[in-house]
Design an enzyme around this catalytic site. Structure first.
Site, short mmCIF file in Angstrom:
data_model
loop_
_atom_site.label_atom_id
_atom_site.label_comp_id
_atom_site.label_asym_id
_atom_site.label_seq_id
_atom_site.Cartn_x
_atom_site.Cartn_y
_atom_site.Cartn_z
N HIS A 1 0.86 -1.18 0.00
CA HIS A 1 0.00 0.00 0.00
C HIS A 1 0.90 1.23 0.00
O HIS A 1 1.58 1.50 0.99
CB HIS A 1 -0.92 0.00 1.23
CG HIS A 1 -1.89 -1.14 1.23
ND1 HIS A 1 -3.08 -1.11 0.54
CD2 HIS A 1 -1.83 -2.36 1.82
CE1 HIS A 1 -3.73 -2.26 0.71
NE2 HIS A 1 -2.99 -3.04 1.48
N LEU A 2 0.91 1.95 -1.13
CA LEU A 2 1.78 3.14 -1.24
C LEU A 2 1.02 4.43 -0.92
O LEU A 2 1.62 5.49 -0.82
CB LEU A 2 2.40 3.22 -2.64
CG LEU A 2 3.45 2.13 -2.95
CD1 LEU A 2 3.96 2.27 -4.38
CD2 LEU A 2 4.62 2.19 -1.97
N ASN B 1 -6.47 0.68 -3.21
CA ASN B 1 -7.34 1.42 -2.28
C ASN B 1 -6.77 2.78 -1.91
O ASN B 1 -6.52 3.10 -0.75
CB ASN B 1 -7.64 0.59 -1.02
CG ASN B 1 -6.39 0.24 -0.23
OD1 ASN B 1 -5.28 0.27 -0.75
ND2 ASN B 1 -6.58 -0.08 1.04
N ASP C 1 -8.63 -5.09 -2.49
CA ASP C 1 -8.01 -5.30 -1.17
C ASP C 1 -8.32 -4.17 -0.18
O ASP C 1 -8.27 -3.00 -0.53
CB ASP C 1 -6.50 -5.47 -1.27
CG ASP C 1 -5.93 -5.80 0.09
OD1 ASP C 1 -6.27 -6.86 0.63
OD2 ASP C 1 -5.19 -4.97 0.65
N HIS D 1 -9.15 -10.33 -1.10
CA HIS D 1 -9.03 -10.13 0.35
C HIS D 1 -10.22 -10.89 0.94
O HIS D 1 -11.35 -10.42 0.89
CB HIS D 1 -9.10 -8.63 0.65
CG HIS D 1 -9.27 -8.27 2.09
ND1 HIS D 1 -8.32 -7.57 2.80
CD2 HIS D 1 -10.29 -8.51 2.97
CE1 HIS D 1 -8.76 -7.39 4.05
NE2 HIS D 1 -9.95 -7.96 4.17
N HIS E 1 -2.94 -12.58 1.68
CA HIS E 1 -2.68 -12.80 3.11
C HIS E 1 -3.45 -13.96 3.76
O HIS E 1 -4.27 -13.74 4.66
CB HIS E 1 -2.88 -11.52 3.92
CG HIS E 1 -4.05 -10.64 3.51
ND1 HIS E 1 -5.33 -11.12 3.40
CD2 HIS E 1 -4.11 -9.33 3.18
CE1 HIS E 1 -6.13 -10.13 3.04
NE2 HIS E 1 -5.41 -9.04 2.89
N ASN F 1 -5.43 -6.66 9.61
CA ASN F 1 -6.53 -7.37 8.98
C ASN F 1 -6.02 -8.15 7.77
O ASN F 1 -5.52 -7.54 6.85
CB ASN F 1 -7.59 -6.34 8.54
CG ASN F 1 -8.85 -7.02 8.05
OD1 ASN F 1 -9.02 -8.22 8.21
ND2 ASN F 1 -9.73 -6.24 7.45
N ASP G 1 2.00 -6.85 2.47
CA ASP G 1 0.82 -6.08 2.93
C ASP G 1 1.29 -4.86 3.73
O ASP G 1 0.69 -4.49 4.74
CB ASP G 1 -0.15 -6.95 3.73
CG ASP G 1 -1.53 -6.28 3.90
OD1 ASP G 1 -1.74 -5.19 3.33
OD2 ASP G 1 -2.37 -6.84 4.62
N HIS H 1 0.37 3.79 8.27
CA HIS H 1 -0.66 4.67 8.84
C HIS H 1 0.02 5.75 9.68
O HIS H 1 0.96 5.44 10.43
CB HIS H 1 -1.60 3.89 9.77
CG HIS H 1 -2.51 2.96 9.05
ND1 HIS H 1 -3.57 3.39 8.28
CD2 HIS H 1 -2.52 1.61 8.97
CE1 HIS H 1 -4.19 2.34 7.76
NE2 HIS H 1 -3.57 1.24 8.15
ZN LIG Z 1 -6.15 -7.12 2.58
#
Ligand SMILES: [Zn+2]
Length: 430
Positions: A59-60, A91, A151, A178, A231, A277, A304, A308
Site C-alpha cells: 500500500h503506497l 485502495n 483489497d 481479500h 494474506h 486485517n 501487505d 498509517h
Molecule cells: Zn487485505
C-alpha cells in the site's frame, strides 16, 4: 557504467563474480576470472545474492493519503528492503479503478526510479462491490495491469466475483481476493478465540476467511480462471489450498511476514501496532503457515505493507486503524522464521520472495535467473547479521512496524535496480 560484484554466493550456493554493464549482467564467472579495469569493484565475500525481491501487495497510499506514504517514500522503503518491484494496491483516493489513475501511479513510480511500481487495478468501481471497474481499459493502459483486487474490502457478492473471474480471462488477468466474509466480521477487532473473549475484543473468526477462500476456489474452477488469495492467515485456509492444488485449480496464495512470525498473544498488550486485517492468529496457525510456505502450498510472501500516520494507530485498540508496515523488515523476518528454523534454504527464499511473485504478476524483468544477459535486479544479503529493529529508523512516512524492538537475523545490505545501486551499504541512493 560497470560494476564488478566479487565473491557473492548465488542463492546461498556457488560463489561467483558478476559483471554488470548499464542495466544488464554481462558476465558471470569463477572468482577472480573476470578482469575489468573500468568497473567499480564491490566485494561480496560472505554475502548472498538473490534476484531482486518482488512484492505482490504494497500500500503506497498515493494518491490521497500522502500523510501516510508517498510513491517516493514507499519506493525508498522498498529499495532499503531489497525490493526491485512492488505492486501498489488500488485502495487509494481516488481509487485506482480507471486507466487514468493506474497510469498516474505508473508514471510516479517511473519518475522516482528506485523500484518498478506496478499498479493493481480495483475489481469494482470505488471498491464498493457493486459494479465492475473498467478492467480491460486498465489492462490495455500503459500500466499493463494484470492483477485486480479490491483489497481492504472483500468482493463478497458471488455473482460479481464470478463475473470478474470470467472477465479477466480475456487478458490473462488474475483476481486477488481479500477473503473476509463481511457479515461474519462486523466490528471485528482480533482473532476470535478464548483470548478475544478475555480481552473483550470482538472476534474475527477463521471461518470468515475460509468460507470465502473455499467459495472462490470453486468459482475459479467453475469458470476456469485464475485466483490469488491475499494474506492467507489460518490453518483452515491452508487445508482448502492444499485441496485446490490437488485438484489443479489455478489458485496461488500469499502469506505476510507478520502472519509467519507473530500470533494473537501480542494482542494482550492492547498495543494497536499489533492490530491488522486479517488478524494475528493462533500459534498453531503460524506453524501451519510456515509449513505450507515451505511445501509450496502457499506460493509467495507478500508484505501487505500498510503505513498509517501515528494519530491513526495511537489511542484505543477499537478506534485504531488496521495495518502494519513491512517492506524494510520482510526479508529478515522471513529469514528468521524460515531459514533460522531450517524450514527453507536461500534458494527457497528466492522462489517465494522473487521468482514466484514475478510469475504471478507476469513481470518479464524480475524474478529471473542470475545469468548473463538478464536485467541486473539483485538483492544482496548478509546472512550472519543480527539486528534490533527500530521502527523510527525508516524511509516510510509511517512507523507502525510491529517488529519494533525485536531482534532479527539476516539483513539486506545492497539492492541493485536495473544495473544501478538503489541501496548501497544500507544507504538508499536518491
Ligand atoms: Zn487485505
Amino acid at each position: 557504467m560497470k560494476i564488478l560484484l566479487k565473491n557473492g554466493s548465488i542463492k546461498g550456493e556457488k560463489v561467483l563474480d558478476i559483471l554488470i554493464e548499464n542495466d544488464k549482467i554481462i558476465k558471470i564467472g569463477a572468482p577472480n576470472t573476470i578482469k575489468d579495469v573500468e568497473a567499480e569493484i564491490v566485494d561480496l565475500t560472505g554475502l548472498i545474492v538473490l534476484p531482486g525481491l518482488v512484492d505482490l501487495h504494497t500500500h503506497l497510499r498515493e494518491p490521497g493519503r500522502e500523510d501516510a506514504e508517498t510513491i517516493s517514500t514507499g519506493s525508498a522503503a522498498a529499495a532499503k528492503g531489497g525490493y526491485t518491484a512492488v505492486h501498489a494496491m488500488a485502495n487509494t483516493l481516488p481509487v485506482a479503478d480507471t486507466a487514468g489513475v493506474v497510469e498516474q501511479v505508473w508514471n510516479l513510480g517511473k519518475s522516482v526510479g528506485l523500484v518498478d511500481v506496478y499498479p493493481v487495478g480495483a475489481v469494482t468501481i470505488g471498491l464498493l462491490g457493486e459494479n465492475l471497474a473498467e478492467l480491460s481499459a486498465m489492462a490495455d493502459s500503459k500500466a499493463r495491469v494484470r492483477i485486480f483486487s479490491d483489497d481492504g474490502n472483500c468482493v463478497s457478492d458471488p455473482v460479481l466475483m464470478r463475473r470478474a473471474l470470467e472477465y479477466v480471462k480475456a487478458f490473462n488477468g488474475v483476481i486477488a481476493q481479500h477473503a473476509q466474509e463481511p457479515r461474519l466480521t462486523q466490528n471485528a477487532q482480533m482473532n476470535e478465540s478464548t483470548l478475544s473473549g478475555q480481552l473483550g475484543l470482538t472476534g474475527w473468526p477463521a471461518v470468515a476467511e475460509e468460507a470465502i477462500v473455499a467459495r472462490d476456489v470453486l468459482l475459479t474452477e467453475h469458470v476456469q480462471s485464475k485466483l490469488h488469495v491475499c494474506h492467507a492467515s489460518t490453518a483452515g485456509t491452508v487445508e482448502i489450498l492444499r485441496w485446490a492444488k490437488d485438484k489443479k485449480v489455478n489458485v496461488t496464495a500469499e502469506v505476510t511476514p507478520h502472519h509467519l512470525f507473530l500470533s494473537q498473544i501480542h494482542c494482550e498488550s492492547y498495543d494497536a501496532k499489533f492490530k491488522v486485517n486479517p488478524p494475528l492468529r493462533r500459534v498453531e496457525d503460524v506453524t501451519e503457515l510456515r509449513n505450507a510456505l515451505a511445501q509450496g502450498i502457499i506460493d509467495v510472501v507478500a508484505t501487505d505493507h500498510a503505513p498509517h500516520p501515528r494519530e491513526d494507530k495511537e489511542g484505543e485498540w477499537n478506534s485504531a486503524a488496521f495495518g502494519m508496515t513491512g517492506l524494510e523488515t520482510a526479508l529478515a523476518v522471513v529469514a528468521t522464521a524460515m531459514i533460522d528454523t531450517k524450514l527453507m534454504t536461500w534458494s527457497d527464499v528466492a522462489r517465494v520472495m522473487s521468482e514466484k511473485p514475478a510469475e504471478i504478476g507476469q513481470l518479464n524483468e524480475h524474478g529471473r535467473p542470475i545469468a548473463e544477459n538478464e536485467i541486473a535486479n539483485l538483492c544482496i544479503i548478509d546472512p550472519n547479521a543480527s539486528w534490533k529493529v527500530d521502527a523510527k529508523d525508516t524511509h516510510s512516512l509511517s512507523t507502525n512496524n510491529p517488529f519494533d524492538g525485536m531482534t532479527l537475523k539476516s539483513k539486506v545490505v545492497h539492492t541493485i535496480f536495473r544495473g544501478k545501486f538503489s541501496m548501497k551499504s544500507g544507504q538508499v541512493q536518491k
